[in-house]
Design a protein around this motif. Structure first.
Motif, PDB file in Angstrom:
ATOM      1  N   VAL A   1      27.477 128.779  31.541  1.00  0.00           N
ATOM      2  CA  VAL A   1      28.131 128.683  32.845  1.00  0.00           C
ATOM      3  C   VAL A   1      27.108 128.185  33.849  1.00  0.00           C
ATOM      4  CG1 VAL A   1      29.364 129.944  34.663  1.00  0.00           C
ATOM      5  CG2 VAL A   1      29.641 130.629  32.248  1.00  0.00           C
ATOM      6  N   LEU A   2      27.413 127.061  34.484  1.00  0.00           N
ATOM      7  CA  LEU A   2      26.537 126.525  35.529  1.00  0.00           C
ATOM      8  C   LEU A   2      27.197 126.761  36.881  1.00  0.00           C
ATOM      9  CD1 LEU A   2      25.399 123.149  33.925  1.00  0.00           C
ATOM     10  CD2 LEU A   2      24.345 125.421  33.760  1.00  0.00           C
ATOM     11  N   TYR A   3      26.526 127.567  37.699  1.00  0.00           N
ATOM     12  CA  TYR A   3      27.036 127.911  39.019  1.00  0.00           C
ATOM     13  C   TYR A   3      26.605 126.829  40.018  1.00  0.00           C
ATOM     14  CZ  TYR A   3      28.176 130.700  43.115  1.00  0.00           C
ATOM     15  OH  TYR A   3      28.715 131.145  44.283  1.00  0.00           O
ATOM     16  N   GLU A   4      27.554 125.996  40.418  1.00  0.00           N
ATOM     17  CA  GLU A   4      27.332 124.938  41.411  1.00  0.00           C
ATOM     18  C   GLU A   4      26.093 124.096  41.106  1.00  0.00           C
ATOM     19  OE1 GLU A   4      27.458 126.658  45.347  1.00  0.00           O
ATOM     20  OE2 GLU A   4      29.443 127.547  44.995  1.00  0.00           O
ATOM     21  N   PRO A   5      26.024 123.498  39.926  1.00  0.00           N
ATOM     22  CA  PRO A   5      24.847 122.679  39.590  1.00  0.00           C
ATOM     23  C   PRO A   5      24.716 121.488  40.540  1.00  0.00           C
ATOM     24  CG  PRO A   5      26.609 122.260  38.037  1.00  0.00           C
ATOM     25  CD  PRO A   5      27.056 123.423  38.892  1.00  0.00           C
ATOM     26  N   GLU A   6      23.473 121.098  40.786  1.00  0.00           N
ATOM     27  CA  GLU A   6      23.201 120.047  41.772  1.00  0.00           C
ATOM     28  C   GLU A   6      22.634 118.770  41.156  1.00  0.00           C
ATOM     29  OE1 GLU A   6      21.924 122.743  45.551  1.00  0.00           O
ATOM     30  OE2 GLU A   6      20.555 122.730  43.833  1.00  0.00           O
TER      31      GLU A   6
ATOM     32  N   THR B   1      23.261 119.760  24.788  1.00  0.00           N
ATOM     33  CA  THR B   1      22.972 120.961  24.013  1.00  0.00           C
ATOM     34  C   THR B   1      24.274 121.646  23.598  1.00  0.00           C
ATOM     35  OG1 THR B   1      20.832 121.299  25.084  1.00  0.00           O
ATOM     36  CG2 THR B   1      21.851 123.241  24.078  1.00  0.00           C
ATOM     37  N   CYS B   2      25.227 121.723  24.513  1.00  0.00           N
ATOM     38  CA  CYS B   2      26.519 122.342  24.192  1.00  0.00           C
ATOM     39  C   CYS B   2      27.245 121.555  23.102  1.00  0.00           C
ATOM     40  CB  CYS B   2      27.384 122.459  25.446  1.00  0.00           C
ATOM     41  SG  CYS B   2      26.800 123.704  26.620  1.00  0.00           S
ATOM     42  N   ALA B   3      27.249 120.241  23.187  1.00  0.00           N
ATOM     43  CA  ALA B   3      27.905 119.421  22.160  1.00  0.00           C
ATOM     44  C   ALA B   3      27.229 119.624  20.808  1.00  0.00           C
ATOM     45  CB  ALA B   3      27.881 117.949  22.556  1.00  0.00           C
ATOM     46  N   GLY B   4      25.919 119.727  20.803  1.00  0.00           N
ATOM     47  CA  GLY B   4      25.172 119.873  19.561  1.00  0.00           C
ATOM     48  C   GLY B   4      25.204 121.254  18.952  1.00  0.00           C
ATOM     49  N   THR B   5      25.727 122.224  19.692  1.00  0.00           N
ATOM     50  CA  THR B   5      25.743 123.607  19.198  1.00  0.00           C
ATOM     51  C   THR B   5      27.145 124.222  19.205  1.00  0.00           C
ATOM     52  OG1 THR B   5      25.265 124.477  21.410  1.00  0.00           O
ATOM     53  CG2 THR B   5      23.373 124.042  19.956  1.00  0.00           C
TER      54      THR B   5
ATOM     55  N   SER C   1      28.792 124.965  21.702  1.00  0.00           N
ATOM     56  CA  SER C   1      28.879 125.908  22.810  1.00  0.00           C
ATOM     57  C   SER C   1      29.825 125.340  23.862  1.00  0.00           C
ATOM     58  CB  SER C   1      27.494 126.125  23.431  1.00  0.00           C
ATOM     59  OG  SER C   1      26.604 126.653  22.483  1.00  0.00           O
ATOM     60  N   HIS C   2      30.438 126.221  24.616  1.00  0.00           N
ATOM     61  CA  HIS C   2      31.356 125.819  25.666  1.00  0.00           C
ATOM     62  C   HIS C   2      30.572 125.669  26.977  1.00  0.00           C
ATOM     63  CE1 HIS C   2      34.890 127.076  23.206  1.00  0.00           C
ATOM     64  NE2 HIS C   2      33.959 127.870  22.681  1.00  0.00           N
ATOM     65  N   LEU C   3      30.971 124.727  27.805  1.00  0.00           N
ATOM     66  CA  LEU C   3      30.329 124.523  29.104  1.00  0.00           C
ATOM     67  C   LEU C   3      31.341 124.802  30.203  1.00  0.00           C
ATOM     68  CD1 LEU C   3      27.909 123.581  30.816  1.00  0.00           C
ATOM     69  CD2 LEU C   3      28.755 121.244  30.542  1.00  0.00           C
ATOM     70  N   HIS C   4      30.935 125.621  31.167  1.00  0.00           N
ATOM     71  CA  HIS C   4      31.773 125.939  32.321  1.00  0.00           C
ATOM     72  C   HIS C   4      31.030 125.485  33.568  1.00  0.00           C
ATOM     73  CE1 HIS C   4      34.427 128.704  29.987  1.00  0.00           C
ATOM     74  NE2 HIS C   4      33.332 128.787  29.242  1.00  0.00           N
ATOM     75  N   LEU C   5      31.702 124.714  34.405  1.00  0.00           N
ATOM     76  CA  LEU C   5      31.113 124.237  35.653  1.00  0.00           C
ATOM     77  C   LEU C   5      31.851 124.868  36.822  1.00  0.00           C
ATOM     78  CD1 LEU C   5      30.750 120.423  34.821  1.00  0.00           C
ATOM     79  CD2 LEU C   5      29.008 122.217  34.639  1.00  0.00           C
ATOM     80  N   ILE C   6      31.105 125.601  37.645  1.00  0.00           N
ATOM     81  CA  ILE C   6      31.684 126.207  38.836  1.00  0.00           C
ATOM     82  C   ILE C   6      31.422 125.268  40.006  1.00  0.00           C
ATOM     83  CG2 ILE C   6      31.671 128.191  40.385  1.00  0.00           C
ATOM     84  CD1 ILE C   6      30.733 129.877  37.979  1.00  0.00           C
ATOM     85  N   HIS C   7      32.475 124.881  40.683  1.00  0.00           N
ATOM     86  CA  HIS C   7      32.402 123.927  41.795  1.00  0.00           C
ATOM     87  C   HIS C   7      32.009 124.626  43.081  1.00  0.00           C
ATOM     88  CE1 HIS C   7      34.391 120.337  39.864  1.00  0.00           C
ATOM     89  NE2 HIS C   7      34.402 121.259  38.904  1.00  0.00           N
ATOM     90  N   PRO C   8      31.455 123.868  44.032  1.00  0.00           N
ATOM     91  CA  PRO C   8      31.299 122.416  44.036  1.00  0.00           C
ATOM     92  C   PRO C   8      30.097 121.965  43.211  1.00  0.00           C
ATOM     93  CG  PRO C   8      30.440 123.302  46.088  1.00  0.00           C
ATOM     94  CD  PRO C   8      31.017 124.471  45.308  1.00  0.00           C
ATOM     95  N   LEU C   9      30.206 120.753  42.673  1.00  0.00           N
ATOM     96  CA  LEU C   9      29.120 120.126  41.939  1.00  0.00           C
ATOM     97  C   LEU C   9      28.360 119.202  42.886  1.00  0.00           C
ATOM     98  CD1 LEU C   9      31.056 119.051  38.709  1.00  0.00           C
ATOM     99  CD2 LEU C   9      29.982 121.258  39.213  1.00  0.00           C
ATOM    100  N   GLY C  10      27.095 118.990  42.604  1.00  0.00           N
ATOM    101  CA  GLY C  10      26.288 118.094  43.428  1.00  0.00           C
ATOM    102  C   GLY C  10      26.349 116.649  42.944  1.00  0.00           C
ATOM    103  N   PHE C  11      27.362 116.303  42.154  1.00  0.00           N
ATOM    104  CA  PHE C  11      27.476 114.982  41.550  1.00  0.00           C
ATOM    105  C   PHE C  11      28.901 114.807  41.055  1.00  0.00           C
ATOM    106  CE2 PHE C  11      25.862 118.168  38.715  1.00  0.00           C
ATOM    107  CZ  PHE C  11      26.760 118.126  37.654  1.00  0.00           C
TER     108      PHE C  11
ATOM    109  N   VAL D   1      32.112 117.660  24.370  1.00  0.00           N
ATOM    110  CA  VAL D   1      31.758 118.918  25.032  1.00  0.00           C
ATOM    111  C   VAL D   1      33.039 119.679  25.373  1.00  0.00           C
ATOM    112  CG1 VAL D   1      30.593 119.966  27.012  1.00  0.00           C
ATOM    113  CG2 VAL D   1      29.696 117.854  26.023  1.00  0.00           C
ATOM    114  N   GLN D   2      33.075 120.936  24.986  1.00  0.00           N
ATOM    115  CA  GLN D   2      34.196 121.804  25.352  1.00  0.00           C
ATOM    116  C   GLN D   2      33.915 122.288  26.771  1.00  0.00           C
ATOM    117  OE1 GLN D   2      34.953 124.765  22.181  1.00  0.00           O
ATOM    118  NE2 GLN D   2      33.568 123.507  20.948  1.00  0.00           N
ATOM    119  N   ILE D   3      34.577 121.677  27.746  1.00  0.00           N
ATOM    120  CA  ILE D   3      34.221 121.915  29.146  1.00  0.00           C
ATOM    121  C   ILE D   3      35.410 122.438  29.940  1.00  0.00           C
ATOM    122  CG2 ILE D   3      34.666 119.519  29.756  1.00  0.00           C
ATOM    123  CD1 ILE D   3      32.325 119.728  31.728  1.00  0.00           C
ATOM    124  N   GLU D   4      35.105 123.369  30.827  1.00  0.00           N
ATOM    125  CA  GLU D   4      36.100 123.885  31.761  1.00  0.00           C
ATOM    126  C   GLU D   4      35.508 123.836  33.161  1.00  0.00           C
ATOM    127  OE1 GLU D   4      37.969 127.662  30.887  1.00  0.00           O
ATOM    128  OE2 GLU D   4      37.647 127.356  28.732  1.00  0.00           O
ATOM    129  N   HIS D   5      36.361 123.532  34.127  1.00  0.00           N
ATOM    130  CA  HIS D   5      35.962 123.525  35.533  1.00  0.00           C
ATOM    131  C   HIS D   5      36.598 124.733  36.219  1.00  0.00           C
ATOM    132  CE1 HIS D   5      34.229 119.419  35.643  1.00  0.00           C
ATOM    133  NE2 HIS D   5      35.021 119.259  34.602  1.00  0.00           N
TER     134      HIS D   5
END
Length: 163
Positions: free
Chosen positions: A6-11, A22-26, A28-38, A56-60
Motif C-alpha cells: 500500500v502506497l500512501y499518496e506516493p509522489e 516488484t509486485c508484478a514479479g512476486t 503481490s497486490h499494489l494499492h495506491l491511495i490518492h492523491p498521486l504525485g503523477f 500488476v494487480q492494482i487498486e486505487h
C-alpha cells in the motif's frame, strides 16, 4: 495468503514504477491511495517503460480507511522510521493471512493518525543514522522479499536455472 503493498499518496513516479515491477514479479497486490504525485495514464506509463504495468494487480483508493473496510481480515503493518521494532521481528508465515504493508509519502512518511493508531504494527528497516531513510522502492522490496522468504516463496513460481 497474499501480500499487498500500500502506497500512501506516493509522489515519485520512478519509485511507484519500481514497486509495481516488484509486485508484478512476486504476484503481490499494489494499492495506491490518492492523491498521486503523477499520472498513471497509458501514455505516461509507456513513456516510463512500464510494459509490465498490465501484469500488476492494482487498486486505487481515495483514503486508507477504504482498504480495511474492503479487507476486514487483513493484517496491516506500517513501515516508518519511527517504528520501534524492525521488519525481522514479525512473523509473516501464516498461510491464511493477507499481509498489507503500508508505506508513506517519500517526503513526509505516513500521517501520525495512522502511526499513532497502529503503533504496535509499525516497524522500520535497520539502518545507520547516516541517512534519514532508505529509498521507498528499496524498502518495499526488502519487506516483500522478507515476507516471501518466511513463506518459502510459495506465492511465486521460481524459475529453475538452466543446466
Amino acid at each position: 495468503m497474499s501480500i499487498h503493498v500500500v502506497l500512501y499518496e506516493p509522489e515519485i513516479p520512478a519509485n511507484t514504477g519500481n514497486i509495481a515491477r516488484t509486485c508484478a514479479g512476486t504476484h503481490s497486490h499494489l494499492h495506491l491511495i490518492h492523491p498521486l504525485g503523477f499520472s498513471t495514464d497509458d501514455r505516461m506509463l509507456k513513456r516510463a517503460g512500464c510494459d509490465y504495468w498490465p501484469n500488476v494487480q492494482i487498486e486505487h483508493h481515495d483514503r486508507f480507511s477504504d482498504i480495511p473496510e474492503k479487507y476486514p481480515n487483513a493484517v496491516f503493518y506500517f513501515i516508518e522510521t519511527i517504528g520501534e521494532k524492525n521488519v525481522y521481528d514479525f512473523d509473516y508465515s501464516n498461510p491464511d493471512a493477507d499481509y498489507f504493508f503500508v508505506f508513506g509519502k517519500e517526503t513526509t512518511g505516513l500521517p501520525s493518525e495512522l502511526t499513532d493508531q497502529f503503533k504496535e504494527q509499525c516497524f522500520r528497516i535497520p539502518q545507520t543514522d547516516l541517512v534519514r531513510s532508505l529509498n521507498l522502492s528499496n524498502t518495499a522490496a526488502i519487506v516483500v522479499y522478507e515476507a516471501l522468504r518466511q513463506q518459502a516463496f510459495a506465492p511465486i513460481a521460481i524459475k529453475e536455472a538452466a543446466d
